[in-house]
Design a protein around this motif. Structure first.
Motif, mmCIF file in Angstrom:
data_model
loop_
_atom_site.group_PDB
_atom_site.id
_atom_site.type_symbol
_atom_site.label_atom_id
_atom_site.label_comp_id
_atom_site.label_asym_id
_atom_site.label_seq_id
_atom_site.Cartn_x
_atom_site.Cartn_y
_atom_site.Cartn_z
ATOM 1 N N ILE A 13 0.846 -1.199 0.000
ATOM 2 C CA ILE A 13 0.000 0.000 0.000
ATOM 3 C C ILE A 13 0.878 1.245 0.000
ATOM 4 C CG2 ILE A 13 -1.834 1.261 1.184
ATOM 5 C CD1 ILE A 13 -2.640 -1.495 0.129
ATOM 6 N N VAL A 14 0.617 2.164 -0.923
ATOM 7 C CA VAL A 14 1.379 3.412 -0.992
ATOM 8 C C VAL A 14 0.961 4.326 0.158
ATOM 9 C CG1 VAL A 14 1.860 5.480 -2.342
ATOM 10 C CG2 VAL A 14 1.674 3.269 -3.490
ATOM 11 N N LYS A 15 1.945 4.740 0.950
ATOM 12 C CA LYS A 15 1.694 5.610 2.096
ATOM 13 C C LYS A 15 2.050 7.068 1.827
ATOM 14 C CE LYS A 15 0.397 2.221 4.783
ATOM 15 N NZ LYS A 15 -0.994 2.125 5.290
ATOM 16 N N GLU A 16 3.034 7.274 0.957
ATOM 17 C CA GLU A 16 3.495 8.633 0.696
ATOM 18 C C GLU A 16 4.214 8.662 -0.647
ATOM 19 O OE1 GLU A 16 5.960 12.152 3.105
ATOM 20 O OE2 GLU A 16 5.768 10.136 3.948
ATOM 21 N N ARG A 17 4.112 9.795 -1.347
ATOM 22 C CA ARG A 17 4.721 9.930 -2.667
ATOM 23 C C ARG A 17 5.673 11.121 -2.717
ATOM 24 N NH1 ARG A 17 -0.493 8.166 -3.532
ATOM 25 N NH2 ARG A 17 -0.769 6.432 -5.036
ATOM 26 N N TYR A 18 6.627 11.029 -3.638
ATOM 27 C CA TYR A 18 7.588 12.115 -3.861
ATOM 28 C C TYR A 18 7.805 12.272 -5.364
ATOM 29 C CZ TYR A 18 12.101 14.564 -4.084
ATOM 30 O OH TYR A 18 13.109 15.454 -4.368
ATOM 31 N N PHE A 19 7.912 13.523 -5.811
ATOM 32 C CA PHE A 19 8.234 13.769 -7.215
ATOM 33 C C PHE A 19 8.865 15.145 -7.359
ATOM 34 C CE2 PHE A 19 7.142 15.750 -11.321
ATOM 35 C CZ PHE A 19 7.825 14.890 -12.162
ATOM 36 N N THR A 20 9.891 15.220 -8.177
ATOM 37 C CA THR A 20 10.469 16.511 -8.520
ATOM 38 C C THR A 20 11.089 16.450 -9.906
ATOM 39 O OG1 THR A 20 11.991 18.287 -7.839
ATOM 40 C CG2 THR A 20 12.748 16.033 -7.509
ATOM 41 N N LEU A 21 10.955 17.520 -10.640
ATOM 42 C CA LEU A 21 11.749 17.715 -11.845
ATOM 43 C C LEU A 21 13.091 18.265 -11.421
ATOM 44 C CD1 LEU A 21 9.081 19.347 -14.201
ATOM 45 C CD2 LEU A 21 10.064 17.065 -14.446
ATOM 46 N N VAL A 22 14.084 18.130 -12.275
ATOM 47 C CA VAL A 22 15.429 18.611 -11.976
ATOM 48 C C VAL A 22 15.919 19.452 -13.155
ATOM 49 C CG1 VAL A 22 17.814 17.963 -11.471
ATOM 50 C CG2 VAL A 22 15.922 16.566 -10.590
ATOM 51 N N CYS A 23 16.469 20.613 -12.855
ATOM 52 C CA CYS A 23 17.011 21.482 -13.912
ATOM 53 C C CYS A 23 18.423 21.016 -14.260
ATOM 54 C CB CYS A 23 17.034 22.930 -13.437
ATOM 55 S SG CYS A 23 17.574 24.095 -14.714
ATOM 56 N N PRO A 24 18.642 20.521 -15.464
ATOM 57 C CA PRO A 24 19.971 19.999 -15.840
ATOM 58 C C PRO A 24 20.952 21.116 -16.155
ATOM 59 C CG PRO A 24 18.503 19.869 -17.704
ATOM 60 C CD PRO A 24 17.672 20.400 -16.567
ATOM 61 N N GLU A 25 22.216 20.751 -16.215
ATOM 62 C CA GLU A 25 23.263 21.718 -16.557
ATOM 63 C C GLU A 25 23.292 21.980 -18.057
ATOM 64 O OE1 GLU A 25 25.075 23.287 -14.369
ATOM 65 O OE2 GLU A 25 24.355 22.189 -12.607
ATOM 66 N N LYS A 26 22.918 20.960 -18.848
ATOM 67 C CA LYS A 26 22.977 21.082 -20.306
ATOM 68 C C LYS A 26 21.574 20.984 -20.898
ATOM 69 C CE LYS A 26 25.784 17.610 -20.295
ATOM 70 N NZ LYS A 26 26.708 16.494 -20.625
ATOM 71 N N ALA A 27 21.470 21.305 -22.183
ATOM 72 C CA ALA A 27 20.175 21.248 -22.863
ATOM 73 C C ALA A 27 19.670 19.806 -22.926
ATOM 74 C CB ALA A 27 20.308 21.816 -24.277
ATOM 75 N N ILE A 28 18.351 19.651 -22.850
ATOM 76 C CA ILE A 28 17.735 18.327 -22.926
ATOM 77 C C ILE A 28 17.742 17.865 -24.384
ATOM 78 C CG2 ILE A 28 15.662 16.965 -22.457
ATOM 79 C CD1 ILE A 28 14.843 19.122 -20.433
ATOM 80 N N PRO A 29 18.274 16.687 -24.675
ATOM 81 C CA PRO A 29 18.268 16.198 -26.058
ATOM 82 C C PRO A 29 16.833 16.061 -26.581
ATOM 83 C CG PRO A 29 19.776 14.911 -24.707
ATOM 84 C CD PRO A 29 18.998 15.780 -23.764
ATOM 85 N N PRO A 30 16.593 16.409 -27.847
ATOM 86 C CA PRO A 30 15.234 16.346 -28.409
ATOM 87 C C PRO A 30 14.583 14.976 -28.271
ATOM 88 C CG PRO A 30 16.690 17.556 -29.873
ATOM 89 C CD PRO A 30 17.561 16.978 -28.807
ATOM 90 N N HIS A 31 15.349 13.889 -28.450
ATOM 91 C CA HIS A 31 14.741 12.562 -28.384
ATOM 92 C C HIS A 31 14.327 12.207 -26.951
ATOM 93 C CE1 HIS A 31 18.905 11.567 -27.238
ATOM 94 N NE2 HIS A 31 18.419 10.447 -26.703
ATOM 95 N N ILE A 32 14.992 12.789 -25.960
ATOM 96 C CA ILE A 32 14.603 12.572 -24.563
ATOM 97 C C ILE A 32 13.324 13.348 -24.251
ATOM 98 C CG2 ILE A 32 15.280 12.924 -22.159
ATOM 99 C CD1 ILE A 32 16.731 10.619 -23.538
ATOM 100 N N SER A 33 13.216 14.557 -24.776
ATOM 101 C CA SER A 33 11.980 15.332 -24.606
ATOM 102 C C SER A 33 10.800 14.613 -25.246
ATOM 103 C CB SER A 33 12.129 16.735 -25.209
ATOM 104 O OG SER A 33 13.003 17.534 -24.435
ATOM 105 N N ALA A 34 11.041 14.026 -26.412
ATOM 106 C CA ALA A 34 9.984 13.286 -27.105
ATOM 107 C C ALA A 34 9.554 12.060 -26.300
ATOM 108 C CB ALA A 34 10.463 12.870 -28.494
ATOM 109 N N LEU A 35 10.509 11.404 -25.652
ATOM 110 C CA LEU A 35 10.200 10.195 -24.890
ATOM 111 C C LEU A 35 9.530 10.499 -23.564
ATOM 112 C CD1 LEU A 35 10.578 7.071 -24.583
ATOM 113 C CD2 LEU A 35 12.756 7.591 -23.429
ATOM 114 N N THR A 36 10.052 11.473 -22.823
ATOM 115 C CA THR A 36 9.573 11.744 -21.468
ATOM 116 C C THR A 36 8.539 12.857 -21.389
ATOM 117 O OG1 THR A 36 11.307 13.390 -21.024
ATOM 118 C CG2 THR A 36 11.842 11.073 -20.586
ATOM 119 N N GLY A 37 8.483 13.678 -22.428
ATOM 120 C CA GLY A 37 7.579 14.830 -22.395
ATOM 121 C C GLY A 37 8.140 16.014 -21.635
#
Length: 242
Positions: free
Chosen positions: A91-115
């Motif tokens: 049973i899930v009791k607690e959740r965590y989520f965060t985006l992270v600001c990278p040092e370099k630009a996000i590759p286009p194919h990664i943006s396409a995959l992850t949104g």
């Protein structure tokens, strides 16, 4: 003189945590140094042995997942998102989520995959900050995930890069568990979800994958119980015989 004395007191405490001498300056400077010292001390406790006779239903399992820009942090790949879910007896009791600001630009194919687009991480924390909150959240639990080795390689790399410390918490990979139960190859997360008819509405997002893994873990716990695998010791033994 008093300030110098306090400086060396702190230096000795940090050395007691086995922080290399060359990394001390990162912790002796800045307003958050005391918080970092307490945080590192809690990480050190993760290395303590756990009671493997504890029933699986009573073990706090923490499901984790990360979205990254590639497969090798050593080659410059970065973390874009981190998610986790604390569970007890499936049973899930607690959740965590965060985006992270990278040092370099996000590759286009990664943006396409992850949104994940550049605009999404513009105001997200840098990894050094996000890592502290993530590790504080998962502290004290046994980590679990599908192909968790990928996530652990990034976790360990950046923990050493930023804090010059190692962390060796207990963990399990769901993939060999699924193969042990099904008695057949199940190399991908998608295949496991398909077999158990689990829908993942946000595939290739850290929080979406953690949500799906939580559903899978609940099913696997029941499968393990039916096979008389009821404690951590039983689970270690069963996996070692694969």
């Amino acid at each position: 003189m008093r300030e110098r004395h306090r400086f060396w007191q702190r230096a000795l405490r940090l050395l007691s945590l086995e922080i290399p001498r060359e990394a001390l300056s990162a912790f002796l400077d800045g307003e958050h140094s005391l918080h970092q010292e307490m945080w590192l001390r809690s990480l050190r406790k993760e290395k303590q042995q756990i009671d493997i006779t504890i029933p699986l239903a009573e073990v706090p399992f923490v499901i984790i997942d990360m979205e990254t820009t590639g497969f090798s942090p050593q080659q410059g790949d970065e973390i874009l998102a981190m998610a986790a879910a604390k569970t007890l007896n499936g049973i899930v009791k607690e959740r965590y989520f965060t985006l992270v600001c990278p040092e370099k630009a996000i590759p286009p194919h990664i943006s396409a995959l992850t949104g994940i687009q550049a605009k999404d991480v513009l105001h997200a924390p840098r990894l050094r900050e996000a890592l502290r909150s993530f590790l504080s959240f998962i502290h004290g639990g046994v980590m679990i995930g599908y192909h968790i080795g990928h996530d652990l390689s990034f976790l360990r790399h950046f923990l050493w890069k930023y804090y010059r410390t190692k962390w060796a918490a207990h963990f399990f990979d769901m993939q060999p568990m699924v193969e042990m139960i099904l008695r057949c190859s199940c190399p991908t997360f998608d295949e496991a979800l398909q077999y158990y008819e689990i829908l993942c509405q946000k595939r290739h997002t850290a929080d979406g994958d953690v949500e799906a893994m939580a559903k899978l873990w609940k099913v696997l716990l029941e499968e393990l119980k039916q096979r008389n695998i009821e404690t951590l010791r039983d689970l270690y033994a069963a996996l070692s015989m694969r």
